[in-house]
Design an enzyme around this catalytic site. Structure first.
Site, short mmCIF file in Angstrom:
data_model
loop_
_atom_site.label_atom_id
_atom_site.label_comp_id
_atom_site.label_asym_id
_atom_site.label_seq_id
_atom_site.Cartn_x
_atom_site.Cartn_y
_atom_site.Cartn_z
N GLY A 46 0.82 -1.22 0.00
CA GLY A 46 0.00 0.00 0.00
C GLY A 46 0.85 1.26 0.00
CB VAL A 47 3.38 2.58 2.38
CG1 VAL A 47 4.34 3.76 2.45
CG2 VAL A 47 2.37 2.63 3.52
CB THR B 130 9.15 -4.20 4.60
OG1 THR B 130 10.20 -3.98 5.55
CG2 THR B 130 9.75 -4.28 3.21
CB ALA C 79 0.60 8.50 8.16
CG ASP D 119 0.80 0.88 14.76
OD1 ASP D 119 1.74 0.75 13.97
OD2 ASP D 119 0.09 1.91 14.82
CE LYS E 26 1.75 4.67 14.35
NZ LYS E 26 0.33 4.47 14.06
N GLY F 175 -3.01 5.27 5.86
CA GLY F 175 -3.44 5.22 4.45
C GLY F 175 -2.22 5.34 3.56
N1 NDP Z 1 -0.43 1.69 5.86
C1 NDP Z 1 -0.30 2.78 6.61
O1 NDP Z 1 -1.23 3.57 6.77
C2 NDP Z 1 0.98 3.07 7.28
C3 NDP Z 1 2.03 2.19 7.21
N2 NDP Z 1 3.20 2.48 7.82
C4 NDP Z 1 4.27 1.52 7.72
O2 NDP Z 1 4.60 1.36 6.34
C5 NDP Z 1 5.12 0.04 6.13
C6 NDP Z 1 4.39 -0.59 4.95
O3 NDP Z 1 3.02 -0.67 5.24
P1 NDP Z 1 1.99 -1.14 4.11
O4 NDP Z 1 2.43 -0.66 2.78
O5 NDP Z 1 0.65 -0.77 4.61
O6 NDP Z 1 2.17 -2.73 4.16
P2 NDP Z 1 1.84 -3.80 3.00
O7 NDP Z 1 1.62 -5.10 3.67
O8 NDP Z 1 0.78 -3.26 2.10
O9 NDP Z 1 3.20 -3.86 2.16
C7 NDP Z 1 4.39 -4.40 2.64
C8 NDP Z 1 5.32 -4.63 1.49
O10 NDP Z 1 6.56 -5.09 1.99
C9 NDP Z 1 6.96 -6.25 1.27
N3 NDP Z 1 7.84 -7.04 2.11
C10 NDP Z 1 7.60 -7.59 3.32
N4 NDP Z 1 8.71 -8.21 3.76
C11 NDP Z 1 9.67 -8.04 2.82
C12 NDP Z 1 11.03 -8.43 2.70
N5 NDP Z 1 11.64 -9.13 3.63
N6 NDP Z 1 11.71 -8.07 1.57
C13 NDP Z 1 11.11 -7.37 0.60
N7 NDP Z 1 9.83 -6.96 0.67
C14 NDP Z 1 9.12 -7.30 1.76
C15 NDP Z 1 5.66 -6.94 0.92
O11 NDP Z 1 5.90 -7.87 -0.13
P3 NDP Z 1 4.71 -8.63 -0.90
O12 NDP Z 1 4.09 -7.58 -1.80
O13 NDP Z 1 5.40 -9.68 -1.68
O14 NDP Z 1 3.78 -9.11 0.16
C16 NDP Z 1 4.83 -5.72 0.50
O15 NDP Z 1 5.16 -5.34 -0.82
C17 NDP Z 1 4.94 -0.70 7.47
O16 NDP Z 1 6.15 -0.64 8.18
C18 NDP Z 1 3.89 0.14 8.20
O17 NDP Z 1 3.99 0.08 9.59
C19 NDP Z 1 3.42 3.63 8.54
C20 NDP Z 1 2.43 4.55 8.62
C21 NDP Z 1 1.11 4.34 8.05
N1 LIG Z 2 -1.44 0.75 11.27
C1 LIG Z 2 -0.99 2.07 11.52
C2 LIG Z 2 -0.46 2.66 10.27
C3 LIG Z 2 0.32 3.87 10.53
O1 LIG Z 2 1.29 3.88 11.30
C4 LIG Z 2 -2.15 2.92 12.04
O2 LIG Z 2 -3.28 2.46 11.91
O3 LIG Z 2 -1.91 4.01 12.56
NA NA Z 3 4.68 11.61 10.65
#
Ligand code: NDP
Ligand SMILES: N[C@@H](CC=O)C(=O)O
Ligand code: NA
Length: 360
Positions: free
Chosen positions: A15-16, A88, A146, A218, A222, A340
Site C-alpha cells: 500500500g505505502v 516493509t 503517517a 503499533d 510510536k 493510508g
Molecule cells: N499503511 C499505513 O497507513 C501506514 C504504514 N506504515 C508503515 O509502512 C510500512 C508498509 O506498510 P503497508 O504498505 O501498509 O504494508 P503492505 O503489507 O501493504 O506492504 C508491505 C510490502 O513489503 C513487502 N515485504 C515484506 N517483507 C519483505 C522483505 N523481507 N523483503 C522485501 N519486501 C518485503 C511486501 O511484499 P509482498 O508484496 O510480496 O507481500 C509488501 O510489498 C509498514 O512498516 C507500516 O507500519 C506507517 C504509517 C502508516
Molecule cells: N497501522 C498504523 C499505520 C500507521 O502507522 C495505524 O493504523 O496508525
Molecule cells: Na509523521
C-alpha cells in the site's frame, strides 16, 4: 549535482510502497534518484551494472535474490551515493539499518521496527549516522502519524531547546477509524466491530497483520519512538502498560486470516465497552501518553467526554498534543489522517526529497 548521480533502492511495494513509487514518478528529475533496485517479499529487480529499472517489471523479474548483506555490498559499490527506502514492516530489514548506514547508504522509511525495538538498535543507528559525517542520513517521518509532521516537529522542539513535558493523543489511524465509526460522538455508530476492522484493513490503514494494531503494539511502538526522541531511555514497547483489544480466545490464532474469520464471535466484548461509556454520557477511545518528567508511557482505552477534541475526531485522524515549557498550558497540536497509503507515502517522499537535497 543532478539527482541522477544518486541511486535509489526500494524494498516493499504494498500500500505505502506503491503510492511512494507513484509519487516518485511525479518528482522533477532533479529530485529523483535513479531507481536501481526494487523488491517485494519474493521478487527482486536490479542489474549488476546499476542500470535504471522500472518497478512495473518487478513481478516478471528473474533477478537472483540478494541477501541483505549482498544488497548492502551492491548498494555501497554503486557509482554514486545510494538511498534505501524500506516500505516493509520487516524486522530483519530494520536490523540491518546500522550496516547500511555504516556503508554510507542513507535510509528513508515508514517502518517503526528499527526505532522502537531494543534500545541498542536505536543507539547503533544514530551512532552510525553521527559518525558518517553527513554521508549517511536517516529519515523516518512516517513512522509516527503517517505523513503528519510529528517527528520533525518533536525534533525541532528538542533541537531549539524547548522542554517537552508531555505528549498525548490518538496515535493510530486504525484505532481512530474503528472508534470513530463504531462509537461516534453523535451516537450514530452503525456496524459491528469486526466489520469495521475488516473495513480498516481494506482501506490500507492497518499493519500488514491487523493484530499488530489491535494488540496496541503499533501505538506502543510510536510512543516508544516519541519518548526516545524526547529524551527517555525507553527499553521498548513491551516495557510499559499496553492494553490489547485482542480477545483472549483469539490470542492463539495461527494466522491473520484465522483471526479475522473468528473476530465476529467476539463483537459483544466491544459493544460492552461502548455501552458502558454511553451510560456515563461518554465515548470510548484508544489513546496514549508520554509523561516525560515522570518517565512514564501508557497506552490503552479511555472513556472521554463527548465534545472534546479526541471524541470529535473523524475517519483515520490522529491528534497529537505536545505540551512544552514554551507552549505552556496550550499544547502544540497536530491533527489529520494518520494512516493510508497516499498520506504515508507523502511523508516518505518528502523525506526522500530532504535526503536528496542534503546528499547531492
Ligand atoms: N499503511 C499505513 O497507513 C501506514 C504504514 N506504515 C508503515 O509502512 C510500512 C508498509 O506498510 P503497508 O504498505 O501498509 O504494508 P503492505 O503489507 O501493504 O506492504 C508491505 C510490502 O513489503 C513487502 N515485504 C515484506 N517483507 C519483505 C522483505 N523481507 N523483503 C522485501 N519486501 C518485503 C511486501 O511484499 P509482498 O508484496 O510480496 O507481500 C509488501 O510489498 C509498514 O512498516 C507500516 O507500519 C506507517 C504509517 C502508516
Ligand atoms: N497501522 C498504523 C499505520 C500507521 O502507522 C495505524 O493504523 O496508525
Ligand atoms: Na509523521
Amino acid at each position: 549535482m543532478p539527482a541522477s548521480k544518486l541511486y535509489l533502492a526500494v524494498i516493499g511495494v504494498g500500500g505505502v510502497g506503491a503510492a511512494f513509487l507513484s509519487q516518485l514518478a511525479h518528482l522533477p528529475a532533479s529530485l529523483r534518484p535513479t531507481l536501481i533496485f526494487v523488491s517485494r517479499s519474493s521478487k527482486q529487480l536490479y542489474t549488476p551494472s546499476y542500470d535504471a529499472v522500472s518497478a512495473s517489471d518487478l513481478n516478471s523479474s528473474t533477478s537472483k535474490l540478494l541477501s541483505i548483506p549482498d544488497l548492502t555490498s551492491y548498494l555501497s559499490s554503486a557509482p554514486g551515493k545510494a538511498i534505501l527506502v524500506d516500505n516493509t514492516s520487516n524486522q530483519d530489514v530494520a536490523n540491518a539499518y546500522p550496516s547500511f548506514l555504516r556503508k554510507g547508504i542513507s535510509v528513508v522509511t515508514p517502518n517503526k521496527k528499527a526505532f522502537s525495538s531494543n534500545l541498542q538498535l536505536w543507539t547503533d543507528i544514530f551512532d552510525a549516522v553521527e559518525s558518517s559525517d553527513g554521508q549517511a542520513l536517516i529519515y523516518h517521518e512516517s513512522s509516527v502519524g503517517a505523513g503528519l509532521p510529528v517527528i520533525s516537529t518533536l525534533k525541532d522542539l528538542v533541537a531549539t531547546g524547548d522542554q517537552v513535558t508531555r505528549i498525548e493523543g490518538v496515535f493510530s489511524g486504525t484505532m481512530s477509524f474503528l472508534f470513530n465509526s463504531f462509537a461516534p460522538a453523535d451516537g450514530s455508530g452503525k456496524g459491528k466491530w469486526s466489520e469495521i476492522v475488516a473495513q480498516a484493513k481494506e482501506a490500507g490503514y492497518t499493519e500488514p497483520d491487523p493484530r499488530d494494531d489491535l494488540n496496541g503494539m503499533d501505538v506502543a511502538r510510536k510512543l516508544t519512538i516519541l519518548a526516545r526522541l524526547a529524551g527517555l531511555k525507553v527499553q521498548g514497547p513491551e516495557s510499559f502498560p499496553v492494553q490489547s483489544l485482542i480477545p483472549k480466545e483469539l490470542e492463539s490464532a495461527k494466522s491473520s486470516d484465522e483471526f479475522m474469520q473468528r473476530l465476529p464471535e467476539f463483537d459483544g466484548e466491544m459493544e460492552a465497552y461502548k455501552d458502558e461509556a454511553a451510560k456515563a454520557g461518554k465515548v470510548v477511545r484508544y489513546v496514549g501518553s508520554v509523561d516525560v518528567g515522570a518517565g512514564k508511557v501508557k497506552v490503552g482505552l479511555e472513556t472521554v467526554d463527548q465534545g472534546t477534541p479526541i471524541a470529535s475526531l473523524r475517519g483515520s485522524d490522529n491528534l497529537i498534543c505536545f505540551y512544552t515549557k514554551r507552549y505552556g498550558a496550550n499544547p502544540l497540536v497536530i491533527q489529520g489522517a494518520g494512516a493510508g497509503g497516499e498520506v504515508t507515502a507523502m511523508g516518505v517522499t518528502a523525506d526522500l526529497i530532504k535526503a536528496v537535497e542534503r546528499l547531492r
